[in-house]
Design a protein around this motif. Structure first.
Motif, PDB file in Angstrom:
ATOM      1  N   MET A 161       0.832  -1.196   0.000  1.00  0.00           N
ATOM      2  CA  MET A 161       0.000   0.000   0.000  1.00  0.00           C
ATOM      3  C   MET A 161       0.873   1.254   0.000  1.00  0.00           C
ATOM      4  O   MET A 161       0.660   2.185  -0.776  1.00  0.00           O
ATOM      5  CB  MET A 161      -0.898  -0.008   1.239  1.00  0.00           C
ATOM      6  CG  MET A 161      -2.042   0.973   1.189  1.00  0.00           C
ATOM      7  SD  MET A 161      -3.446   0.318   0.261  1.00  0.00           S
ATOM      8  CE  MET A 161      -4.007  -0.970   1.382  1.00  0.00           C
ATOM      9  N   ALA A 162       1.882   1.280   0.869  1.00  0.00           N
ATOM     10  CA  ALA A 162       2.748   2.455   0.975  1.00  0.00           C
ATOM     11  C   ALA A 162       3.540   2.673  -0.318  1.00  0.00           C
ATOM     12  O   ALA A 162       3.596   3.790  -0.846  1.00  0.00           O
ATOM     13  CB  ALA A 162       3.696   2.297   2.158  1.00  0.00           C
ATOM     14  N   ILE A 163       4.160   1.609  -0.819  1.00  0.00           N
ATOM     15  CA  ILE A 163       4.958   1.721  -2.047  1.00  0.00           C
ATOM     16  C   ILE A 163       4.070   2.104  -3.225  1.00  0.00           C
ATOM     17  O   ILE A 163       4.396   2.986  -4.022  1.00  0.00           O
ATOM     18  CB  ILE A 163       5.679   0.388  -2.345  1.00  0.00           C
ATOM     19  CG1 ILE A 163       6.665   0.028  -1.230  1.00  0.00           C
ATOM     20  CG2 ILE A 163       6.383   0.448  -3.703  1.00  0.00           C
ATOM     21  CD1 ILE A 163       7.807   0.983  -1.066  1.00  0.00           C
ATOM     22  N   GLY A 164       2.935   1.430  -3.331  1.00  0.00           N
ATOM     23  CA  GLY A 164       2.038   1.676  -4.455  1.00  0.00           C
ATOM     24  C   GLY A 164       1.488   3.087  -4.476  1.00  0.00           C
ATOM     25  O   GLY A 164       1.478   3.754  -5.525  1.00  0.00           O
ATOM     26  N   LEU A 165       1.045   3.589  -3.315  1.00  0.00           N
ATOM     27  CA  LEU A 165       0.428   4.912  -3.266  1.00  0.00           C
ATOM     28  C   LEU A 165       1.441   6.014  -3.557  1.00  0.00           C
ATOM     29  O   LEU A 165       1.153   6.949  -4.306  1.00  0.00           O
ATOM     30  CB  LEU A 165      -0.228   5.134  -1.901  1.00  0.00           C
ATOM     31  CG  LEU A 165      -1.430   4.237  -1.588  1.00  0.00           C
ATOM     32  CD1 LEU A 165      -1.951   4.502  -0.179  1.00  0.00           C
ATOM     33  CD2 LEU A 165      -2.547   4.452  -2.609  1.00  0.00           C
ATOM     34  N   MET A 166       2.634   5.932  -2.984  1.00  0.00           N
ATOM     35  CA  MET A 166       3.627   6.977  -3.240  1.00  0.00           C
ATOM     36  C   MET A 166       4.165   6.876  -4.671  1.00  0.00           C
ATOM     37  O   MET A 166       4.411   7.901  -5.322  1.00  0.00           O
ATOM     38  CB  MET A 166       4.773   6.890  -2.235  1.00  0.00           C
ATOM     39  CG  MET A 166       5.802   8.018  -2.362  1.00  0.00           C
ATOM     40  SD  MET A 166       5.091   9.700  -2.273  1.00  0.00           S
ATOM     41  CE  MET A 166       4.746   9.823  -0.516  1.00  0.00           C
ATOM     42  N   SER A 167       4.338   5.661  -5.177  1.00  0.00           N
ATOM     43  CA  SER A 167       4.793   5.499  -6.562  1.00  0.00           C
ATOM     44  C   SER A 167       3.801   6.124  -7.527  1.00  0.00           C
ATOM     45  O   SER A 167       4.173   6.861  -8.455  1.00  0.00           O
ATOM     46  CB  SER A 167       4.979   4.012  -6.886  1.00  0.00           C
ATOM     47  OG  SER A 167       5.999   3.437  -6.100  1.00  0.00           O
ATOM     48  N   ALA A 168       2.519   5.832  -7.314  1.00  0.00           N
ATOM     49  CA  ALA A 168       1.485   6.382  -8.186  1.00  0.00           C
ATOM     50  C   ALA A 168       1.426   7.905  -8.065  1.00  0.00           C
ATOM     51  O   ALA A 168       1.216   8.612  -9.060  1.00  0.00           O
ATOM     52  CB  ALA A 168       0.128   5.765  -7.821  1.00  0.00           C
ATOM     53  N   ALA A 169       1.628   8.427  -6.862  1.00  0.00           N
ATOM     54  CA  ALA A 169       1.584   9.878  -6.658  1.00  0.00           C
ATOM     55  C   ALA A 169       2.688  10.595  -7.426  1.00  0.00           C
ATOM     56  O   ALA A 169       2.520  11.732  -7.873  1.00  0.00           O
ATOM     57  CB  ALA A 169       1.700  10.192  -5.165  1.00  0.00           C
ATOM     58  N   LEU A 170       3.817   9.934  -7.606  1.00  0.00           N
ATOM     59  CA  LEU A 170       4.942  10.532  -8.322  1.00  0.00           C
ATOM     60  C   LEU A 170       4.879  10.297  -9.826  1.00  0.00           C
ATOM     61  O   LEU A 170       5.579  10.959 -10.596  1.00  0.00           O
ATOM     62  CB  LEU A 170       6.250   9.967  -7.788  1.00  0.00           C
ATOM     63  CG  LEU A 170       6.695  10.498  -6.421  1.00  0.00           C
ATOM     64  CD1 LEU A 170       7.648   9.517  -5.751  1.00  0.00           C
ATOM     65  CD2 LEU A 170       7.351  11.867  -6.578  1.00  0.00           C
ATOM     66  N   GLY A 171       4.038   9.344 -10.243  1.00  0.00           N
ATOM     67  CA  GLY A 171       3.916   9.058 -11.672  1.00  0.00           C
ATOM     68  C   GLY A 171       4.588   7.784 -12.121  1.00  0.00           C
ATOM     69  O   GLY A 171       4.579   7.444 -13.315  1.00  0.00           O
ATOM     70  N   PHE A 172       5.203   7.038 -11.199  1.00  0.00           N
ATOM     71  CA  PHE A 172       5.808   5.756 -11.550  1.00  0.00           C
ATOM     72  C   PHE A 172       4.738   4.722 -11.891  1.00  0.00           C
ATOM     73  O   PHE A 172       3.593   4.806 -11.424  1.00  0.00           O
ATOM     74  CB  PHE A 172       6.622   5.205 -10.371  1.00  0.00           C
ATOM     75  CG  PHE A 172       7.900   5.927 -10.092  1.00  0.00           C
ATOM     76  CD1 PHE A 172       9.007   5.748 -10.898  1.00  0.00           C
ATOM     77  CD2 PHE A 172       7.998   6.790  -9.001  1.00  0.00           C
ATOM     78  CE1 PHE A 172      10.193   6.410 -10.633  1.00  0.00           C
ATOM     79  CE2 PHE A 172       9.180   7.459  -8.727  1.00  0.00           C
ATOM     80  CZ  PHE A 172      10.283   7.274  -9.544  1.00  0.00           C
TER      81      PHE A 172
END
Length: 434
Positions: A161-172
């Motif tokens: 959840m943490a990795i996915g949400l921050m990755s998506a927020a940055l555009g990865f």
């Protein structure tokens, strides 16, 4: 407690307390400690630099000026299951179940590693200069760059959840490899945020290995390795500084007369290990840290106790709960890990006071009692921490430890680390209450 006796009790689902024979009240000064200490200080400074980006990207953090943390809450005297009486000290919850955005302790490390990778890419491609503000990470140019890269992780849920949400927020592009223990609602929440979920029929270790192998085949893939990552570890370790600041604000002393006892739920070991390392850096020799694991999945206990029996260094990634005849089946999905991080166990060998285990029935019981008496909602994995004081105060092993360490309980502070739960859907939480 002898390892053979530990195994027999765990096979019968009987909770145990194991105290670490290698525990040392003063931290070592070896090269690994020096490296991690330096990385921890860098992480503290980097979080301060990142606050402007975080505030800009996540409007819900405007009120905190982009500071990512969770409250330290004092438990009321009427919370009886802990034995929270004045003669045994004061009891507080480090409420990481309320951690913003991702709702768990995993955000401390997961967010940090993703942001560290983003910063590294941006500097390599000239999008960040030495004095650039962190808001540059949210520029159109940065998002275009990040969209070319894929970040993967293996998880039972909360780290994903943490990795996915921050990755998506940055555009990865974000990809989470999830094991059979992972809950369906966590998978759905990730998919709702544009994260690709790859399901595996095996356990956590198999999901991690599958994700690791897949990332090795793609030069633009970055894998967050929960078992080996120093970036994750030091991201978690910065929690100790946050705790130090909150204790000071509440006028709570930590010294020889006022010891600090901390109980942290543990899966593979990265989050509790990082937190423990940071706390030991700041408060040793006056802090005593215990990990709490499910009876069916005590992977750190298996590693450290087996190593202690053989009088060796921690057995790295070799000892599994399956080797002890345990099945790794527990309602505490975030803690359902068969093999501990060898890296973490090596760092914890002399820093950890001990390991406690909890049955599924106990975790659910404490979850219900906490909600009934305080209104706090946590998940079973987090409820493991609530068993900590009981194990320490009400067992022969615990009393022996307290006497050996000359701990003055009447002036002690107990911190119970509730690691996740605020994002749990209402119908799931209601099923636990029922």
């Amino acid at each position: 407690m002898q390892t053979e006796n530990l195994i027999r009790q765990l096979q019968k689902n009987i909770p145990v307390l194991w105290t670490n024979p290698h525990f040392h009240d003063v931290d070592s000064t070896d090269s690994v400690t020096a490296e991690l200490s330096g990385l921890r200080l860098e992480a503290i400074a980097r979080w301060q630099w990142l606050e402007s980006f975080i505030k800009e990207r996540f409007p819900e953090l405007q009120s905190t000026a982009g500071i990512l943390d969770a409250p330290l809450i004092e438990l009321p005297d009427q919370y009886q299951p802990l034995g929270a009486h004045p003669e045994t000290g004061r009891y507080l919850i480090q409420a990481d179940h309320q951690f913003p955005i991702a709702g768990s302790v995993k955000a401390r490390g997961g967010f940090y590693e993703v942001l560290l990778f983003a910063e590294s890419l941006a500097r390599q491609h000239g999008l960040l200069k030495d004095l650039s503000p962190s808001t540059a990470l949210g520029s159109d140019e940065a998002r275009a760059l990040f969209s070319q890269y894929r970040i993967g992780v293996g998880s039972t849920g909360n780290l994903g959840m943490a990795i996915g949400l921050m990755s998506a927020a940055l555009g990865f592009q974000a990809e989470v490899h999830m094991s059979v223990e992972a809950k369906e609602w966590k998978k759905q929440r990730l998919r709702q945020h544009g994260v690709k979920v790859v399901e595996h029929s095996g356990d956590y270790a198999k999901a991690v290995e599958a994700g690791r192998q897949q990332a090795e085949l793609d030069e633009k893939a970055y894998f967050v390795d929960d078992e080996r990552s120093k970036a994750l570890f030091v991201g978690y370790s910065t929690a100790a500084t946050c705790v130090q600041q909150k204790l000071a604000m509440q006028n709570i002393e930590v010294n020889a007369e006022h010891p600090l006892l901390v109980y942290i739920p543990c899966g593979v070991g990265g989050a509790p290990g990082g937190i423990a390392f940071g706390l030991r850096q700041l408060f040793a020799p006056h802090v005593h840290i215990f990990f709490v694991e499910p009876c069916a999945s005590p992977c750190v206990l298996a590693n450290l106790a087996s190593s202690a029996l053989a009088n060796e260094d921690p057995a790295r990634d070799e000892v599994s709960v399956y080797d002890w005849g345990l099945n790794n089946q527990t309602i505490a999905d975030g803690l359902a890990v068969p093999t501990a991080s060898g890296f973490v166990c090596s760092v914890m060998q002399q820093r950890l006071s001990g390991v406690m285990t909890a049955s599924d029935e106990e975790m659910l019981d404490r979850l219900r009692q906490l909600y009934k008496q305080t209104g706090i909602k946590i998940e079973p994995s987090a409820a493991a921490a609530l068993l900590g004081p009981e194990r320490l105060l009400n067992t022969t092993e615990g009393q022996t430890y307290l006497q050996r360490q000359h701990i003055n309980l009447s002036k002690a502070t107990h911190i119970l680390w509730t690691t996740g739960g605020s994002l749990v859907p209402e119908e799931i939480f209601s099923s636990w209450l029922a």
